[in-house]
Design an enzyme around this catalytic site. Sequence first.
Site, PDB file in Angstrom:
ATOM      1  N   HIS A 104      10.980   4.515  -2.138  1.00  0.00           N
ATOM      2  CA  HIS A 104      11.808   3.312  -2.112  1.00  0.00           C
ATOM      3  C   HIS A 104      13.114   3.639  -2.823  1.00  0.00           C
ATOM      4  O   HIS A 104      13.098   4.215  -3.906  1.00  0.00           O
ATOM      5  CB  HIS A 104      11.093   2.159  -2.811  1.00  0.00           C
ATOM      6  CG  HIS A 104      11.725   0.830  -2.558  1.00  0.00           C
ATOM      7  ND1 HIS A 104      12.964   0.490  -3.059  1.00  0.00           N
ATOM      8  CD2 HIS A 104      11.307  -0.237  -1.842  1.00  0.00           C
ATOM      9  CE1 HIS A 104      13.266  -0.733  -2.654  1.00  0.00           C
ATOM     10  NE2 HIS A 104      12.274  -1.199  -1.918  1.00  0.00           N
TER      11      HIS A 104
ATOM     12  N   GLN B  52       6.583   7.050   1.490  1.00  0.00           N
ATOM     13  CA  GLN B  52       7.922   6.470   1.398  1.00  0.00           C
ATOM     14  C   GLN B  52       8.449   6.434  -0.033  1.00  0.00           C
ATOM     15  O   GLN B  52       7.748   5.958  -0.934  1.00  0.00           O
ATOM     16  CB  GLN B  52       7.900   5.048   1.944  1.00  0.00           C
ATOM     17  CG  GLN B  52       9.234   4.327   1.834  1.00  0.00           C
ATOM     18  CD  GLN B  52       9.251   3.058   2.657  1.00  0.00           C
ATOM     19  OE1 GLN B  52       8.763   2.023   2.238  1.00  0.00           O
ATOM     20  NE2 GLN B  52       9.809   3.142   3.860  1.00  0.00           N
TER      21      GLN B  52
ATOM     22  N   ARG C  99      14.833   2.942   4.712  1.00  0.00           N
ATOM     23  CA  ARG C  99      14.614   3.427   3.344  1.00  0.00           C
ATOM     24  C   ARG C  99      14.696   4.950   3.226  1.00  0.00           C
ATOM     25  O   ARG C  99      15.202   5.470   2.230  1.00  0.00           O
ATOM     26  CB  ARG C  99      13.255   2.953   2.840  1.00  0.00           C
ATOM     27  CG  ARG C  99      13.270   1.477   2.541  1.00  0.00           C
ATOM     28  CD  ARG C  99      11.923   0.982   2.087  1.00  0.00           C
ATOM     29  NE  ARG C  99      12.014  -0.440   1.792  1.00  0.00           N
ATOM     30  CZ  ARG C  99      10.977  -1.220   1.529  1.00  0.00           C
ATOM     31  NH1 ARG C  99       9.753  -0.707   1.540  1.00  0.00           N
ATOM     32  NH2 ARG C  99      11.140  -2.494   1.261  1.00  0.00           N
TER      33      ARG C  99
ATOM     34  N   LEU D 142       9.673  -1.533  -9.269  1.00  0.00           N
ATOM     35  CA  LEU D 142      10.392  -1.814  -8.020  1.00  0.00           C
ATOM     36  C   LEU D 142      11.488  -2.866  -8.179  1.00  0.00           C
ATOM     37  O   LEU D 142      11.300  -3.885  -8.825  1.00  0.00           O
ATOM     38  CB  LEU D 142       9.379  -2.289  -6.977  1.00  0.00           C
ATOM     39  CG  LEU D 142       9.927  -2.768  -5.638  1.00  0.00           C
ATOM     40  CD1 LEU D 142      10.480  -1.593  -4.842  1.00  0.00           C
ATOM     41  CD2 LEU D 142       8.834  -3.476  -4.841  1.00  0.00           C
TER      42      LEU D 142
ATOM     43  N   HIS E 264       6.637   4.776  -3.193  1.00  0.00           N
ATOM     44  CA  HIS E 264       6.373   3.354  -3.028  1.00  0.00           C
ATOM     45  C   HIS E 264       5.244   3.063  -2.057  1.00  0.00           C
ATOM     46  O   HIS E 264       4.402   2.216  -2.308  1.00  0.00           O
ATOM     47  CB  HIS E 264       7.662   2.697  -2.525  1.00  0.00           C
ATOM     48  CG  HIS E 264       7.578   1.223  -2.325  1.00  0.00           C
ATOM     49  ND1 HIS E 264       7.212   0.373  -3.340  1.00  0.00           N
ATOM     50  CD2 HIS E 264       7.809   0.439  -1.234  1.00  0.00           C
ATOM     51  CE1 HIS E 264       7.223  -0.878  -2.877  1.00  0.00           C
ATOM     52  NE2 HIS E 264       7.566  -0.865  -1.610  1.00  0.00           N
TER      53      HIS E 264
ATOM     54  N   ARG F 173       8.282   3.327   7.043  1.00  0.00           N
ATOM     55  CA  ARG F 173       8.069   1.897   7.226  1.00  0.00           C
ATOM     56  C   ARG F 173       9.349   1.122   6.943  1.00  0.00           C
ATOM     57  O   ARG F 173      10.098   1.453   6.039  1.00  0.00           O
ATOM     58  CB  ARG F 173       6.970   1.412   6.282  1.00  0.00           C
ATOM     59  CG  ARG F 173       6.804  -0.096   6.273  1.00  0.00           C
ATOM     60  CD  ARG F 173       5.631  -0.556   5.463  1.00  0.00           C
ATOM     61  NE  ARG F 173       5.792  -0.406   4.027  1.00  0.00           N
ATOM     62  CZ  ARG F 173       6.541  -1.204   3.257  1.00  0.00           C
ATOM     63  NH1 ARG F 173       7.241  -2.197   3.793  1.00  0.00           N
ATOM     64  NH2 ARG F 173       6.598  -0.997   1.959  1.00  0.00           N
TER      65      ARG F 173
ATOM     66  N   PHE G  70      17.131  -7.504   6.004  1.00  0.00           N
ATOM     67  CA  PHE G  70      16.440  -6.409   5.327  1.00  0.00           C
ATOM     68  C   PHE G  70      16.761  -5.105   6.049  1.00  0.00           C
ATOM     69  O   PHE G  70      17.147  -5.117   7.216  1.00  0.00           O
ATOM     70  CB  PHE G  70      14.918  -6.652   5.341  1.00  0.00           C
ATOM     71  CG  PHE G  70      14.301  -6.709   3.968  1.00  0.00           C
ATOM     72  CD1 PHE G  70      14.429  -7.834   3.179  1.00  0.00           C
ATOM     73  CD2 PHE G  70      13.586  -5.632   3.459  1.00  0.00           C
ATOM     74  CE1 PHE G  70      13.866  -7.895   1.913  1.00  0.00           C
ATOM     75  CE2 PHE G  70      13.021  -5.674   2.196  1.00  0.00           C
ATOM     76  CZ  PHE G  70      13.155  -6.814   1.412  1.00  0.00           C
TER      77      PHE G  70
ATOM     78  N   GLU H 148      14.447  -4.441  -1.937  1.00  0.00           N
ATOM     79  CA  GLU H 148      15.531  -4.229  -0.984  1.00  0.00           C
ATOM     80  C   GLU H 148      16.222  -5.559  -0.673  1.00  0.00           C
ATOM     81  O   GLU H 148      17.358  -5.582  -0.194  1.00  0.00           O
ATOM     82  CB  GLU H 148      14.882  -3.663   0.291  1.00  0.00           C
ATOM     83  CG  GLU H 148      15.806  -3.190   1.348  1.00  0.00           C
ATOM     84  CD  GLU H 148      15.010  -2.469   2.438  1.00  0.00           C
ATOM     85  OE1 GLU H 148      14.181  -1.599   2.102  1.00  0.00           O
ATOM     86  OE2 GLU H 148      15.203  -2.789   3.609  1.00  0.00           O
TER      87      GLU H 148
END
Lengths: 593, 231
Positions: free
Chosen positions: A247, A245, A291, A257, A358, A403, A122, A260
């Site tokens: 995304h 954030q 991100r 969404l 996000h 994050r 990730f 990722e």
Amino acid sequence: MSTGKLAVRRFDAIVVGAGGSGMRAALELSRANLRVAVLSKVFPTRSHTVAAQGGIAAPLANSTEDNWHWHMYDTVKGADYLGDQDAIEYMCRRAVEVVVELEHMGMPFDRLENGKIYQRPFGGHTQDYGSNKMAMRACAAADRTGHAMLHTLYQQNVRANTQFLVEWMALDLVRDPQDGAVVGVTALEMETGELFLLQARSVLLATGGAGRIYFSSTNAFINTGDGLGMTARAGLPLQDMEFFQFHPTGVYGAGVLITEGVRGEGGYLLNKAGERFMERYAPNAKDLASRDVVSRAMTTEIKEGRGCGPDADHVLLKLDHLGPEVIMQRLPGIREIAIKFANVDPIRDPIPVVPTVHYQMGGIPTNFMGQVVAPEGNSKEAIVPGLYAAGECACVSVHGANRLGTNSLLDLLVFGKSSGEQMIKDMLSLPRAQRNLPKDAGENTRARLARLDAAASGERVPEVLNDLRRTMQAHCGVFRFPDDLVQGVSKIKVIAERAGRTFISDKSKVFNTARVEALELENLVETALATIVSAEARKESRGAQSRDDFPERDDQNWMKHTLWYKEGNRLDYKPVHLRPLSVETMEPKVRTY
Amino acid sequence: MKLSIYRYDPDKDAKPYMQDYEVTLDHGDRMLLDALVKAKAQDDTLAFRRSCREGVCGSDAFNVNGKNRLACITKLAELPEHVTVRPLPGLPVIRDLIVDMTQFFKQYHSIKPYVINDEPPPERERLQSPQERDELNGLYECILCACCSTACPSFWWNPDKFVGPAGLLQAYRFLADTRDQATSERLDNLEDPYRLFRCHTIMNCVDVCPKGLNPAKAINNIKEMLVKRAV
């Protein structure tokens, strides 16, 4: 059992919100045989944790070498050095424990041939302190990890006989004027329209984020920052709210969404020339950079005319090269979403995507035991007795200014559990009796509801909400400009005043969703104000805040947490915890991927 | 487009009625939920549940032109110009499109929807092969929207005694989990003329499931387990 007309119900503990962190905390409390009530606006399995897709981080080392030190390093760096290093160490050290525990509870993790939990790479998760080798750290149940986790936690709470107050909305905190201790909440039973005072020896806010302040958001309708509004109205600060954030991969036009995990499995982004442009922005991690980095790169591509489609306003996420087998096995939910919301089958065609709001890194300031802290006297972090917060509504702060993917589900489990543990400990050390309720308990809530019921004309809720969301989108986005921010602050202030003059035609007692939406709007307004006022004031670029006029990170002046107060939109600041619990400080460095 | 929506507010209406809404769609409106949100913006007294708007939370299940569906993943392009929206059939209506789901969740709870394994847990994860884990596919994805159970005539007749397709799908989810040790207790709990055997394989559940799951197959698997146990 009443104060005036307000019916009172008494509990040991109240948990507001039944997402991942609320239900993890409730499990601790129920198992300790305390009288706990979990309030939720929706049936627990409808909470927004259900929408998390890609995985939950834990250095199990099932596929690649890994340990909590590396995970901690990645998280500190991902946070752009605004995270509290004691809290980050705490989270990373408890990750294996809480994920293994979740597996024992029945979580249907995917598996490796040897029977262990399947893990995928990730963004921003590396081996060996940021080397160019990615760590396989994201424990996954296909691309439905949040769904599987939320249902598992609900199931365990059914087993533990946790009491849920389903379709109840908490409205305000009740504080003891003597010492500010929280002694309960006011709450609306939606089915009957009745207002209650729920008294408790401890209250946990686990109400999730407020991504709905933006027009284009991956967030559910219910993500309206209720706990943030309650906290702000109770005179307590909100921390680091400027950090929202984006995304990288929301479905173009729909905002839904796309995990990722697609890029974790080997997918990548393309501009209109068919170029894999992330190679230019992040030569090592490429599409698996943090991100904030990927979202800025995408926005730059679009701004400079290299976007796709007739309006050159999005980029493409390519994954057909993974083959139908991998897509069907590891990313079945994504395929479903792409077909439904983008009219493309990713087995053949790329998915059009844009950066989409996000996750809220900021929130209610807490320590890593979930205790809410606020400046008082000489202390910047005095404990507010009786009040706890966990999950996205809280700012521990482990995510700092940005994050990492899969750290949110981990945050829910670790701090849901630690909050529950701390609440039990605090309740055992306190007298068993409830405190007396203040004489005017619930009056502020009653006044808010009375105004709404009495209003025969005024601002319409959907219109104010629409203006709020569009203003935030235009004035406080991926890239932030000084004039936009200044104008945005005054626009949101005007919208906040309008939100105080709303009117609803629905006056029914029974399941009045218009009333709920009007009350939610008030919480969204507090969140939006906190966000844009804090963003305007922070004169640097860090993580998710990227300012055109101050493009660099400024550790000299700005390595500090913002605290926003509703009263007068006042700002205060406090230092970042740079000392971890047991290891050496991870010193700020230039952040490249 | 025209929406005809079931309306009932016990606070002021003597009986339910249908109300028509004329909704002008924008470019960005793709799903039935978008149209419902627009209708509500015209008339805030219209009440319905909704949350994730992507088909994973299970809030917005309604009866759309006679079929149970999730509004948020029902494409407008695939609907006729005139759409009738009613609450899920067979459950008491609280207001408008909002039904009382108590009975539905009671049946879900009755199957003990949690892994039962009373052995002391190992230090690390319990092992499960990918093949064993695959047995849970098509089961764990249920979102408890109630489309299936409220499309089932057997559930309409005996909602208090028949577990219903959603509950039985989950019953099988735990029977199929190699980590669970309560197989015989679970089968005992279902071996009953009503709880399991009210299913007459009408298959409405399979027809309506918005996640493409197959409760009828899970029910059949449970029946087979019972037969195997008997011989």
